[in-house]
Motif scaffolding. Structure first.
Motif, PDB file in Angstrom:
ATOM      1  N   GLU A  39       0.840  -1.200   0.000  1.00 55.67           N
ATOM      2  CA  GLU A  39       0.000   0.000   0.000  1.00 55.67           C
ATOM      3  C   GLU A  39       0.877   1.253   0.000  1.00 55.67           C
ATOM      4  O   GLU A  39       0.610   2.215  -0.728  1.00 55.67           O
ATOM      5  CB  GLU A  39      -0.899   0.032   1.237  1.00 55.67           C
ATOM      6  N   LEU A  40       1.917   1.230   0.819  1.00 51.20           N
ATOM      7  CA  LEU A  40       2.829   2.369   0.921  1.00 51.20           C
ATOM      8  C   LEU A  40       3.578   2.570  -0.396  1.00 51.20           C
ATOM      9  O   LEU A  40       3.745   3.698  -0.863  1.00 51.20           O
ATOM     10  CB  LEU A  40       3.807   2.152   2.079  1.00 51.20           C
ATOM     11  N   GLU A  41       3.989   1.478  -1.004  1.00 50.43           N
ATOM     12  CA  GLU A  41       4.673   1.555  -2.294  1.00 50.43           C
ATOM     13  C   GLU A  41       3.741   2.161  -3.351  1.00 50.43           C
ATOM     14  O   GLU A  41       4.148   3.035  -4.119  1.00 50.43           O
ATOM     15  CB  GLU A  41       5.120   0.154  -2.719  1.00 50.43           C
ATOM     16  N   ASN A  42       2.478   1.721  -3.375  1.00 49.64           N
ATOM     17  CA  ASN A  42       1.492   2.272  -4.315  1.00 49.64           C
ATOM     18  C   ASN A  42       1.268   3.763  -4.062  1.00 49.64           C
ATOM     19  O   ASN A  42       1.183   4.561  -4.993  1.00 49.64           O
ATOM     20  CB  ASN A  42       0.161   1.526  -4.217  1.00 49.64           C
ATOM     21  N   PHE A  43       1.161   4.143  -2.785  1.00 49.72           N
ATOM     22  CA  PHE A  43       0.981   5.549  -2.425  1.00 49.72           C
ATOM     23  C   PHE A  43       2.147   6.375  -2.947  1.00 49.72           C
ATOM     24  O   PHE A  43       1.964   7.413  -3.577  1.00 49.72           O
ATOM     25  CB  PHE A  43       0.862   5.695  -0.901  1.00 49.72           C
ATOM     26  N   GLU A  48       4.659  10.246  -6.602  1.00 49.21           N
ATOM     27  CA  GLU A  48       5.730  10.598  -7.534  1.00 49.21           C
ATOM     28  C   GLU A  48       5.168  10.893  -8.922  1.00 49.21           C
ATOM     29  O   GLU A  48       5.604  11.819  -9.600  1.00 49.21           O
ATOM     30  CB  GLU A  48       6.782   9.490  -7.611  1.00 49.21           C
ATOM     31  N   SER A  49       4.195  10.127  -9.341  1.00 51.16           N
ATOM     32  CA  SER A  49       3.555  10.348 -10.640  1.00 51.16           C
ATOM     33  C   SER A  49       2.871  11.714 -10.673  1.00 51.16           C
ATOM     34  O   SER A  49       2.960  12.445 -11.667  1.00 51.16           O
ATOM     35  CB  SER A  49       2.549   9.226 -10.909  1.00 51.16           C
ATOM     36  N   ALA A  50       2.197  12.067  -9.582  1.00 52.98           N
ATOM     37  CA  ALA A  50       1.534  13.370  -9.487  1.00 52.98           C
ATOM     38  C   ALA A  50       2.561  14.497  -9.510  1.00 52.98           C
ATOM     39  O   ALA A  50       2.348  15.530 -10.153  1.00 52.98           O
ATOM     40  CB  ALA A  50       0.686  13.446  -8.216  1.00 52.98           C
ATOM     41  N   ARG A  51       3.669  14.293  -8.820  1.00 55.20           N
ATOM     42  CA  ARG A  51       4.730  15.306  -8.809  1.00 55.20           C
ATOM     43  C   ARG A  51       5.284  15.516 -10.212  1.00 55.20           C
ATOM     44  O   ARG A  51       5.466  16.650 -10.637  1.00 55.20           O
ATOM     45  CB  ARG A  51       5.846  14.904  -7.848  1.00 55.20           C
ATOM     46  N   LYS A  52       5.534  14.441 -10.932  1.00 50.86           N
ATOM     47  CA  LYS A  52       6.052  14.558 -12.301  1.00 50.86           C
ATOM     48  C   LYS A  52       5.027  15.226 -13.200  1.00 50.86           C
ATOM     49  O   LYS A  52       5.371  16.059 -14.031  1.00 50.86           O
ATOM     50  CB  LYS A  52       6.445  13.188 -12.850  1.00 50.86           C
TER      51      LYS A  52
END
Length: 177
Positions: A39-43, A48-52
């Motif tokens: 779950e933490l990895e998915n979060f 990171e995707s949102a930041r990019k």
């Protein structure tokens, strides 16, 4: 505009308490009250995707190093998991309502005192109207402005968070969670 020495930041719109709960439930897939493991990895990957997507480019490519740095910064009790209060500090939650709620009933003795005070009909449950009274007092104590629709939203959000059997009221075991 950020200068070359400043680290870029992701500016997110403020989440309502209800939106925050939706995010929490999305990542706490097993419902155990923590974002941990996969779950933490998915979060972290979605963050990171949102930041990019927002144009925030990170110089380091190693996801593991980024996660360690992130956890060092936000995992306040260093248990390797993200709790709801920790996530409320990461995501810009409207008036940081959830933290305010959690801080008001921080210890078990404070919790039981609040329970007895707001279970006005001594039914053993906190019904929606009693919860609304509790939240109203909490917001006044925290000097947070609110109106009737906002109070109703907060009441429904707390019920969605803790009313595990869907009966519209909170039992002691649900609330102690």
């Amino acid at each position: 505009m950020a200068g070359p020495q400043q680290a870029p930041h992701l500016h997110l719109a403020e989440l309502t308490a209800s939106q925050f709960l939706d995010v929490w439930r999305h990542f706490d897939a097993d419902g155990n009250g923590y974002i941990e493991g996969k779950e933490l990895e998915n979060f972290f990957q979605e963050l990171e995707s949102a930041r990019k997507g927002a144009g925030v480019d990170s110089k380091r490519d190693n996801l593991g190093d980024k996660m360690k740095e992130f956890m060092h910064k936000y995992d306040k009790n260093a248990d390797g998991k993200i709790e709801m209060a920790e996530l409320a500090q990461i995501l810009p939650t409207e008036e940081n309502f959830l933290l305010c709620f959690r801080q008001h009933v921080g210890s078990s003795s404070e919790f039981m005192e609040a329970w007895r005070r707001y279970d006005t009909d001594r039914s053993g449950y906190i019904e929606a109207n009693e919860l609304k009274g509790f939240l109203s007092d909490l917001l006044k104590k925290a000097n947070r402005p609110y109106d009737e629709p906002k109070l109703q939203e907060y009441t429904q959000t707390i019920l969605r968070m803790f009313d595990m059997n869907g009966d519209g009221k909170l039992g002691l075991s649900e609330m102690s969670r």
